[in-house]
Design an enzyme around this catalytic site. Structure first.
Site, short mmCIF file in Angstrom:
data_model
loop_
_atom_site.label_atom_id
_atom_site.label_comp_id
_atom_site.label_asym_id
_atom_site.label_seq_id
_atom_site.Cartn_x
_atom_site.Cartn_y
_atom_site.Cartn_z
CE LYS A 10 128.94 29.39 12.03
NZ LYS A 10 127.73 30.36 12.21
NE ARG A 85 127.93 29.19 5.67
CZ ARG A 85 128.65 29.89 6.59
NH1 ARG A 85 129.88 29.48 6.64
NH2 ARG A 85 128.48 31.02 6.89
NE ARG A 124 129.57 38.67 12.92
CZ ARG A 124 129.24 37.53 12.78
NH1 ARG A 124 129.41 36.25 13.43
NH2 ARG A 124 129.03 37.51 11.45
NE ARG A 155 131.27 38.63 8.64
CZ ARG A 155 131.13 37.49 9.05
NH1 ARG A 155 131.99 36.89 9.92
NH2 ARG A 155 130.29 36.68 8.16
NE ARG A 166 126.21 36.02 7.02
CZ ARG A 166 126.60 37.08 8.04
NH1 ARG A 166 126.37 38.17 8.22
NH2 ARG A 166 127.24 36.19 8.81
P1 AMP Z 1 131.09 32.93 7.88
O1 AMP Z 1 132.05 33.98 8.46
O2 AMP Z 1 131.25 31.74 8.32
O3 AMP Z 1 129.68 33.63 8.32
O4 AMP Z 1 131.04 33.16 6.34
C1 AMP Z 1 130.92 34.26 5.63
C2 AMP Z 1 130.55 34.00 4.20
O5 AMP Z 1 131.39 33.44 3.43
C3 AMP Z 1 128.92 33.30 3.93
O6 AMP Z 1 127.79 34.25 4.34
C4 AMP Z 1 129.36 32.64 2.54
O7 AMP Z 1 129.16 33.78 1.57
C5 AMP Z 1 130.78 32.35 2.43
N1 AMP Z 1 131.08 31.00 3.16
C6 AMP Z 1 131.85 30.64 4.21
N2 AMP Z 1 131.75 29.33 4.34
C7 AMP Z 1 131.11 28.88 3.23
C8 AMP Z 1 130.84 27.67 2.79
N3 AMP Z 1 130.99 26.49 3.35
N4 AMP Z 1 130.10 27.59 1.87
C9 AMP Z 1 129.90 28.47 1.10
N5 AMP Z 1 129.93 29.65 1.25
C10 AMP Z 1 130.58 29.88 2.51
#
Ligand code: AMP
Length: 207
Positions: A10, A85, A124, A155, A166
């Site tokens: 993404k 989400r 990654r 990360r 996740r």
């Molecule tokens: P990402 O970089 O999109 O994988 O997001 C990293 C982490 O941020 C996720 O595993 C969640 O813990 C938190 N996070 C990101 N976006 C959301 C969302 N829309 N709702 C809840 N938690 C989020």
């Protein structure tokens, strides 16, 4: 709107879309990581959930994201990466957009099988400065960021325990939203196992 499990690409595709169509990029994960680096209360609150691979609670996410989205000028297009989400996030987003006479033109679902995600996330790396994502097979030599020269790092939530969590959370809480957008005729399924450019061409075709 960009959907896909963690590791689907993404962030990479969002960046290509931003460059091609001159869109604002709204990434919830980037907003949390930025707050964490700055040591804000929001960042510290989000960290406990992020490190476990869980979703940050809706009450925290929705206010931040709607504020950000509503601050985008009505002439400007935007791409949502990682938000919504959960069903509640999607509902609140829809009513906020409707109230502003804005709408979602297309929902892109980048589809990648689970075993491939686990493999990808293990390699990654992300730029500390501009957040550009990289896949590095051999971690003995970590290059600098191509875009800005920043340092690449792994990360915390790309550790194997958090990765599986996740993926499970995506399946349980986020995947049900796909049907909602499919029924509205907005969803395009994008095969995500192609090259970066191949996936991008599919997305451009869908748009
Ligand atoms: P990402 O970089 O999109 O994988 O997001 C990293 C982490 O941020 C996720 O595993 C969640 O813990 C938190 N996070 C990101 N976006 C959301 C969302 N829309 N709702 C809840 N938690 C989020």
């Amino acid at each position: 709107m960009l959907f896909g499990p963690p590791g689907a690409g993404k962030g990479t595709q969002a960046q290509l879309l931003v460059d091609r169509y001159d869109l604002a990029h709204v990434s919830s994960g980037d907003i949390f990581r930025h707050n964490l680096r700055q040591g804000t209360p929001l960042g510290l609150r989000a960290k406990e959930y992020m490190d476990r691979g869980e979703l940050v609670p809706d009450d925290v996410v929705i206010d931040i994201m709607l504020d950000k989205i509503m601050s985008i000028h009505s002439d400007e297009g935007f791409i949502l990466d990682g938000f919504p989400r959960s069903t509640r996030q999607a509902e609140e987003l829809e009513s906020a957009l409707t109230a502003r006479a804005r709408n979602v033109d297309r929902v892109l679902h980048i589809d990648v099988p689970e075993d491939e995600l686990v493999r990808r996330l293990g390699g990654r790396y992300v730029c500390r400065e501009c957040q550009a994502p990289y896949t590095i097979a051999n971690s003995a030599t970590i290059p600098a960021c191509d875009r800005c020269g920043g340092e690449l790092y792994q990360r915390d939530d790309d550790r194997p325990e958090a990765v599986q969590k996740r993926i499970d959370v995506y399946r349980e809480e986020t995947m049900p939203l796909l049907n909602h957008y499919r029924q509205k005729g907005l969803l395009s399924d994008i095969p995500g196992q192609d090259t970066v450019d191949g996936v991008f061409q599919s997305i451009v075709g869908a748009l």
